[in-house]
Motif scaffolding. Sequence first.
Motif, PDB file in Angstrom:
ATOM      1  N   ILE A  10       0.831  -1.207   0.000  1.00 25.70           N
ATOM      2  CA  ILE A  10       0.000   0.000   0.000  1.00 25.70           C
ATOM      3  C   ILE A  10       0.864   1.256   0.000  1.00 25.70           C
ATOM      4  CG2 ILE A  10      -1.599   1.365   1.427  1.00 25.70           C
ATOM      5  CD1 ILE A  10      -2.844  -1.392   2.246  1.00 25.70           C
ATOM      6  N   LEU A  11       1.931   1.215   0.786  1.00 26.67           N
ATOM      7  CA  LEU A  11       2.812   2.390   0.854  1.00 26.67           C
ATOM      8  C   LEU A  11       3.888   2.366  -0.243  1.00 26.67           C
ATOM      9  CD1 LEU A  11       3.397   2.997   4.680  1.00 26.67           C
ATOM     10  CD2 LEU A  11       1.824   4.162   3.150  1.00 26.67           C
ATOM     11  N   GLY A  12       3.943   1.254  -0.997  1.00 26.65           N
ATOM     12  CA  GLY A  12       4.918   1.158  -2.083  1.00 26.65           C
ATOM     13  C   GLY A  12       6.348   1.096  -1.585  1.00 26.65           C
ATOM     14  N   GLY A  16      11.930  -4.358   3.924  1.00 30.40           N
ATOM     15  CA  GLY A  16      13.054  -3.914   4.765  1.00 30.40           C
ATOM     16  C   GLY A  16      13.163  -2.393   4.855  1.00 30.40           C
ATOM     17  N   ALA A  17      12.132  -1.675   4.433  1.00 28.26           N
ATOM     18  CA  ALA A  17      12.194  -0.208   4.399  1.00 28.26           C
ATOM     19  C   ALA A  17      12.482   0.364   5.786  1.00 28.26           C
ATOM     20  CB  ALA A  17      10.875   0.345   3.876  1.00 28.26           C
ATOM     21  N   SER A  18      13.265   1.438   5.797  1.00 28.17           N
ATOM     22  CA  SER A  18      13.588   2.084   7.083  1.00 28.17           C
ATOM     23  C   SER A  18      12.391   2.917   7.534  1.00 28.17           C
ATOM     24  CB  SER A  18      14.808   2.992   6.913  1.00 28.17           C
ATOM     25  OG  SER A  18      14.455   4.115   6.142  1.00 28.17           O
ATOM     26  N   ASP A  19      12.424   3.299   8.802  1.00 25.70           N
ATOM     27  CA  ASP A  19      11.355   4.146   9.355  1.00 25.70           C
ATOM     28  C   ASP A  19      11.206   5.428   8.539  1.00 25.70           C
ATOM     29  OD1 ASP A  19      11.868   3.405  12.908  1.00 25.70           O
ATOM     30  OD2 ASP A  19      11.142   2.212  11.224  1.00 25.70           O
ATOM     31  N   ASP A  20      12.351   5.940   8.136  1.00 25.56           N
ATOM     32  CA  ASP A  20      12.353   7.184   7.382  1.00 25.56           C
ATOM     33  C   ASP A  20      11.690   7.000   6.010  1.00 25.56           C
ATOM     34  OD1 ASP A  20      14.748   9.694   6.500  1.00 25.56           O
ATOM     35  OD2 ASP A  20      13.020   9.820   7.853  1.00 25.56           O
ATOM     36  N   LYS A  24       8.405   8.918   4.709  1.00 26.12           N
ATOM     37  CA  LYS A  24       8.415   9.703   3.467  1.00 26.12           C
ATOM     38  C   LYS A  24       7.347   9.220   2.501  1.00 26.12           C
ATOM     39  CE  LYS A  24      13.175  11.318   3.434  1.00 26.12           C
ATOM     40  NZ  LYS A  24      14.498  10.736   3.196  1.00 26.12           N
ATOM     41  N   ALA A  25       7.281   7.893   2.345  1.00 29.39           N
ATOM     42  CA  ALA A  25       6.311   7.317   1.408  1.00 29.39           C
ATOM     43  C   ALA A  25       4.895   7.683   1.825  1.00 29.39           C
ATOM     44  CB  ALA A  25       6.481   5.796   1.362  1.00 29.39           C
ATOM     45  N   TYR A  26       4.640   7.576   3.145  1.00 32.65           N
ATOM     46  CA  TYR A  26       3.296   7.889   3.642  1.00 32.65           C
ATOM     47  C   TYR A  26       2.950   9.350   3.412  1.00 32.65           C
ATOM     48  CZ  TYR A  26      -0.451   9.110   6.789  1.00 32.65           C
ATOM     49  OH  TYR A  26      -1.620   9.608   7.306  1.00 32.65           O
TER      50      TYR A  26
END
Length: 360
Positions: A10-12, A16-20, A24-26
């Motif tokens: 959903i967030l693309g 393993g994406a970081s919190d940052d 950013k994506a959101y």
Amino acid sequence: MAAHPDYYKILGVSKGASDDDIKKAYRKLARKYHPDLNPGDKQAEAKFKELSAANDVLSDPEKRKNYDQFGDPAGAPQMGHPGFEGAGGQSFDFGDLGEAFGGFFQNFGSGRRARRAGPKPGEDLQHTVRISFQDAFKGTKLPLQVSRTETCRACQGSGEAPGASKTTCPTCKGRGYFEQGGILRGRVECDDCGGAGQKAAPCPECQGRGRNPKRETVTVAIPPGVEDGAKLRVAGKGEAGRRGGGAGDLYLQVQVEHDARFERKGPNLYVKLPISFTEAALGAKVDIPTPEGTSTIKIPPGTQSASKLRLKGQGMPVPKSDQRGDLFAEIQVVTPKIQDERSKELLRELGDLNDHGIRH
Ligand SMILES: [Zn+2]
Ligand SMILES: [Zn+2]
């Protein structure tokens, strides 16, 4: 357990994406699909809600961990409140720690459902400061770096996206609480919706927390005469409250460095003052250290060892008054080690002249 959508998709972002990256994506997508920018667009609204739910889970380390592990942000069955499990093993900043434990010990009484999320006061913060003896004497102002939170300006602390309508809270499925098993049996308020069971899409600025981390320099006035171990309160400089609750306080534990010259008991100071045998017998004027510098003290003739001479009002200030404690000189008469014959002769003569029978 209800199936949860693929929040990463959903967030693309990747698993393993970081919190940052997630943040950013959101933010990027939330801006695109925000209902305010797409009035009347049902698809955008649905998409926005999806994004919010995804962000809600993935921006919270605990929910994300549970989601990754069990496919459910609430964790495995019977694991209780998602904010509780693993809180000990995770490193949170103050804000997150407050969120994780906030409301945990709230008692819901006899099964009553809390349907309105009330204001929650901010947590208190603790800091330790170390100051010199001189600063404790004079008082000082300290600029203190404090990591705290402040109320989110975008949502005024509500944690809800401005203008968003309320839907069932995805974390507690509208119940407003969790059943807690084990030792801490009972109901635990859902921290996600504050017990309301309903929540609007989270504010994109604070991710629904209602407050944002802030590093702030707080200038703290340490009053003259502060004692080692004293606790000072700086009102309103703890964590920000939530949903209109007041901020917590900042508590300072003061450590005062020891000054080797003085022993301190409350506002009174004690100085060890060695004097010679002759000075003790004949009297003298001697310099002694004071918190400000030195003072001259008069030793009366015939002063005995271990006697105390008082300098009134030369001790430490008494906090919140214009008084000062006293300074006491503790006399130590130093007996000379006589080597030469001439001195021995004089002392014998002196002894014969002054035989007062001190042991009778
Ligand atoms: Zn906000
Ligand atoms: Zn909830």
